[in-house]
Motif scaffolding. Structure first.
Motif, PDB file in Angstrom:
ATOM      1  N   ASN A  17       0.805  -1.376  -0.454  1.00  0.00           N
ATOM      2  CA  ASN A  17       0.175   0.218   0.213  1.00  0.00           C
ATOM      3  C   ASN A  17       1.125   1.317  -0.066  1.00  0.00           C
ATOM      4  O   ASN A  17       0.379   2.237  -0.164  1.00  0.00           O
ATOM      5  CB  ASN A  17      -0.819   0.216   1.374  1.00  0.00           C
ATOM      6  N   ARG A  40      -1.626  -2.862   7.385  1.00  0.00           N
ATOM      7  CA  ARG A  40      -2.070  -2.716   8.113  1.00  0.00           C
ATOM      8  C   ARG A  40      -3.253  -1.692   7.914  1.00  0.00           C
ATOM      9  O   ARG A  40      -4.546  -1.702   8.547  1.00  0.00           O
ATOM     10  CB  ARG A  40      -1.884  -2.226   9.145  1.00  0.00           C
ATOM     11  N   LYS A  44      -4.325   3.992   3.810  1.00  0.00           N
ATOM     12  CA  LYS A  44      -3.327   3.580   2.773  1.00  0.00           C
ATOM     13  C   LYS A  44      -3.112   2.805   1.620  1.00  0.00           C
ATOM     14  O   LYS A  44      -3.633   2.639  -0.014  1.00  0.00           O
ATOM     15  CB  LYS A  44      -2.184   3.137   3.514  1.00  0.00           C
ATOM     16  N   TYR A 157      17.412  -4.308  12.429  1.00  0.00           N
ATOM     17  CA  TYR A 157      17.137  -4.473  11.164  1.00  0.00           C
ATOM     18  C   TYR A 157      17.856  -5.224  10.518  1.00  0.00           C
ATOM     19  O   TYR A 157      17.945  -5.747   9.897  1.00  0.00           O
ATOM     20  CB  TYR A 157      17.181  -3.147  10.925  1.00  0.00           C
ATOM     21  N   THR A 192      10.821   7.175   0.533  1.00  0.00           N
ATOM     22  CA  THR A 192       9.502   6.043   1.165  1.00  0.00           C
ATOM     23  C   THR A 192       9.475   7.147   2.545  1.00  0.00           C
ATOM     24  O   THR A 192      10.019   7.600   3.239  1.00  0.00           O
ATOM     25  CB  THR A 192       9.689   5.059   1.235  1.00  0.00           C
TER      26      THR A 192
HETATM   27  P1  NDP Z   1       7.222   2.337   4.024  1.00  0.00           P
HETATM   28  O1  NDP Z   1       6.963   2.567   5.460  1.00  0.00           O
HETATM   29  O2  NDP Z   1       6.514   2.629   2.932  1.00  0.00           O
HETATM   30  O3  NDP Z   1       6.438   0.628   3.592  1.00  0.00           O
HETATM   31  C1  NDP Z   1       6.922   0.041   4.497  1.00  0.00           C
HETATM   32  C2  NDP Z   1       5.255  -1.006   4.347  1.00  0.00           C
HETATM   33  O4  NDP Z   1       5.038  -2.353   5.012  1.00  0.00           O
HETATM   34  C3  NDP Z   1       3.827  -0.514   4.167  1.00  0.00           C
HETATM   35  O5  NDP Z   1       3.587  -0.544   3.255  1.00  0.00           O
HETATM   36  C4  NDP Z   1       3.227  -1.039   5.724  1.00  0.00           C
HETATM   37  O6  NDP Z   1       2.159  -0.730   5.665  1.00  0.00           O
HETATM   38  C5  NDP Z   1       3.855  -2.263   5.420  1.00  0.00           C
HETATM   39  N1  NDP Z   1       3.833  -2.648   6.649  1.00  0.00           N
HETATM   40  C6  NDP Z   1       4.625  -2.939   8.652  1.00  0.00           C
HETATM   41  N2  NDP Z   1       4.165  -3.745   9.191  1.00  0.00           N
HETATM   42  C7  NDP Z   1       3.281  -4.080   8.813  1.00  0.00           C
HETATM   43  C8  NDP Z   1       2.370  -5.503   9.512  1.00  0.00           C
HETATM   44  N3  NDP Z   1       2.899  -5.464  10.633  1.00  0.00           N
HETATM   45  N4  NDP Z   1       1.334  -5.617   8.973  1.00  0.00           N
HETATM   46  C9  NDP Z   1       1.412  -5.722   7.413  1.00  0.00           C
HETATM   47  N5  NDP Z   1       2.266  -4.484   6.889  1.00  0.00           N
HETATM   48  C10 NDP Z   1       3.067  -3.931   7.247  1.00  0.00           C
HETATM   49  O7  NDP Z   1       8.914   1.593   3.703  1.00  0.00           O
HETATM   50  P2  NDP Z   1       9.367   1.160   2.226  1.00  0.00           P
HETATM   51  O8  NDP Z   1       8.608   1.429   1.374  1.00  0.00           O
HETATM   52  O9  NDP Z   1      10.836   1.738   2.460  1.00  0.00           O
HETATM   53  O10 NDP Z   1       9.829  -0.509   2.651  1.00  0.00           O
HETATM   54  C11 NDP Z   1       9.535  -1.801   2.230  1.00  0.00           C
HETATM   55  C12 NDP Z   1       9.996  -2.231   2.424  1.00  0.00           C
HETATM   56  O11 NDP Z   1      11.552  -1.934   2.205  1.00  0.00           O
HETATM   57  C13 NDP Z   1      10.389  -2.623   3.919  1.00  0.00           C
HETATM   58  O12 NDP Z   1      10.491  -4.720   4.302  1.00  0.00           O
HETATM   59  C14 NDP Z   1      12.049  -2.430   3.727  1.00  0.00           C
HETATM   60  O13 NDP Z   1      12.666  -2.363   4.739  1.00  0.00           O
HETATM   61  C15 NDP Z   1      12.787  -2.489   2.674  1.00  0.00           C
HETATM   62  N6  NDP Z   1      13.788  -1.318   2.373  1.00  0.00           N
HETATM   63  C16 NDP Z   1      13.272  -0.515   1.930  1.00  0.00           C
HETATM   64  C17 NDP Z   1      14.765   0.577   1.947  1.00  0.00           C
HETATM   65  C18 NDP Z   1      14.494   2.227   1.662  1.00  0.00           C
HETATM   66  O14 NDP Z   1      15.877   2.896   2.115  1.00  0.00           O
HETATM   67  N7  NDP Z   1      13.173   2.555   1.952  1.00  0.00           N
HETATM   68  C19 NDP Z   1      15.860   0.364   1.822  1.00  0.00           C
HETATM   69  C20 NDP Z   1      16.202  -1.014   1.520  1.00  0.00           C
HETATM   70  C21 NDP Z   1      14.639  -1.997   2.584  1.00  0.00           C
HETATM   71  P3  NDP Z   1       0.710   0.283   6.531  1.00  0.00           P
HETATM   72  O15 NDP Z   1       1.472   1.622   6.469  1.00  0.00           O
HETATM   73  O16 NDP Z   1      -0.057  -0.409   6.089  1.00  0.00           O
HETATM   74  O17 NDP Z   1       1.467  -0.813   7.786  1.00  0.00           O
END
Ligand code: NDP
Length: 256
Positions: A17, A40, A44, A157, A192
Motif C-alpha cells: 500500500n 495494515r 493507505k 534491522y 519512502t
Molecule cells: P514504507 O514504510 O513506505 O512501507 C512499509 C510497508 O510495510 C507499508 O506498506 C506498511 O503498511 C507495511 N507494514 C509494516 N508493518 C506491517 C505489518 N505489521 N503488517 C502489514 N504490513 C506492514 O517503507 P519502504 O517502502 O521503504 O519499505 C518496504 C520494504 O523495503 C521494507 O521491507 C523495508 O525494510 C525495505 N527497504 C527499504 C529501504 C528504503 O531505503 N526505503 C531500503 C532497504 C529495504 P502499513 O503502513 O499499512 O502498516
C-alpha cells in the motif's frame, strides 16, 4: 512463452500500500498481473488501490497485520477466495527501529524480527501448498543494504534483513524441485515513508546518501518495477536463491 508478460497471473504483495511495495505492485500490474495488496492501514490501502486502478491495473486490497497470529493462513485463504490462488508472493512488509543496541528493548527486537523476518517464513510456508498445486510459483523477498552491512542504529534491522537473504537461499533450495523460484531484492537508499524519518532527523544525511551513491540520487519506488517483473515472470525461471541489489551502485562504491 512470453518472458515478461504476467497476464493471467496473480500476485500478493505484503506492504503493497505504499513505498517500495506499491512500486512493485504497479510494475506487476503494468505487466498484466492481478495484484492483491496487503497492508495494515485502511486509508493507505484505499489510496494505493485507487492509484493502481487509475493506472489501468487489476487490483484489490486486504487488511493484514503480518505480526498477528494466523495472519498467513488467513491472508492466503483470502487470496484463494478472491483470486483463485496466487502465482507470485512478494514479502515486502517491513519496519525499522533505529536505536543503539544498548537502547534497543526486547520488544523492539521482537517487533522488527517478527515483521521483517518471521512473516517471510510464515507467508511463504502458507503459500507453498498453493504453488505446488499450481505447478510452480515465485517468491520475491525484500532485503536491504543491511542484509550486507551493519550500523550503530541497525542491530535488529540488519539481523532481520540478513535473515531474509538466508531464508531466501533455504527456500530456494528446498522448493526448486516444485518449480518455485525464491529470490531477494536488496534495495539501497529509497525515498519512502521509512527513510523520511531519518532524513528529517539527521542533518546532511539526505545529501550524503546521494553523494555516496554512484548514480548520484536516492532511489524511488518505481525503480523496483523492472526487477520485480523479471523475478515474477518466466524470464527468471532458472534464477533462484539470488540477491539482486537495486541501489544505484551504493554497495559497490569503493572510493571515498
Ligand atoms: P514504507 O514504510 O513506505 O512501507 C512499509 C510497508 O510495510 C507499508 O506498506 C506498511 O503498511 C507495511 N507494514 C509494516 N508493518 C506491517 C505489518 N505489521 N503488517 C502489514 N504490513 C506492514 O517503507 P519502504 O517502502 O521503504 O519499505 C518496504 C520494504 O523495503 C521494507 O521491507 C523495508 O525494510 C525495505 N527497504 C527499504 C529501504 C528504503 O531505503 N526505503 C531500503 C532497504 C529495504 P502499513 O503502513 O499499512 O502498516
Amino acid at each position: 512463452m512470453s518472458l515478461f508478460d504476467l497476464a493471467g497471473r496473480c500476485a500478493l504483495i505484503t506492504g503493497g500500500n505504499g513505498g517500495i511495495g506499491l512500486g512493485i505492485a504497479k510494475g506487476l500490474a503494468g505487466a498484466g498481473a492481478q495484484v492483491l495488496i496487503a497492508g495494515r492501514d485502511r486509508a493507505k490501502n484505499a489510496a494505493a488501490l485507487a492509484e493502481l486502478i487509475a493506472g489501468g491495473g487489476e487490483a484489490q486490497a486486504i487488511e493484514v497485520d503480518v505480526t498477528t497470529e494466523g495472519f498467513a493462513e488467513a491472508m492466503l485463504a483470502e487470496a484463494e477466495a478472491r483470486l483463485g490462488g496466487i502465482d507470485i508472493l512478494v514479502n515486502n512488509a517491513g519496519i525499522s527501529i533505529a536505536k543503539r543496541p544498548e537502547e534497543l528493548t526486547e520488544a523492539d527486537w521482537r517487533s522488527v524480527i517478527d515483521t521483517n523476518l518471521t512473516s517471510v517464513f510464515l507467508a511463504s510456508k502458507a503459500a507453498y501448498p498453493g504453488f505446488k498445486a499450481r505447478g510452480g510459483g515465485k517468491i520475491i523477498n525484500i532485503g536491504s543494504m543491511y542484509s550486507l552491512f551493519g550500523a550503530w542504529y541497525s542491530a535488529a534491522y540488519s539481523a532481520s534483513k540478513g535473515g531474509v537473504v538466508q531464508i531466501t537461499k533455504s527456500l530456494a533450495t528446498a522448493w526448486a524441485e516444485d518449480n518455485i523460484q525464491v529470490n531477494a531484492i536488496l534495495p539501497g537508499w529509497i525515498d519512502t515513508a521509512m527513510t523520511a524519518r531519518i532524513r528529517a532527523r539527521l542533518e546532511g544525511f539526505d545529501k550524503a546518501i546521494a553523494q555516496r551513491t554512484p548514480a548520484g540520487r536516492w532511489g524511488t519506488p518505481d525503480d523496483f518495477a523492472g526487477t520485480a517483473v523479471f523475478l515474477a515472470g518466466h524470464a527468471s525461471d532458472f534464477v533462484t536463491g539470488a540477491q539482486i541489489v537495486v541501489d544505484g551502485g551504493y554497495a559497490v562504491q569503493g572510493s571515498v
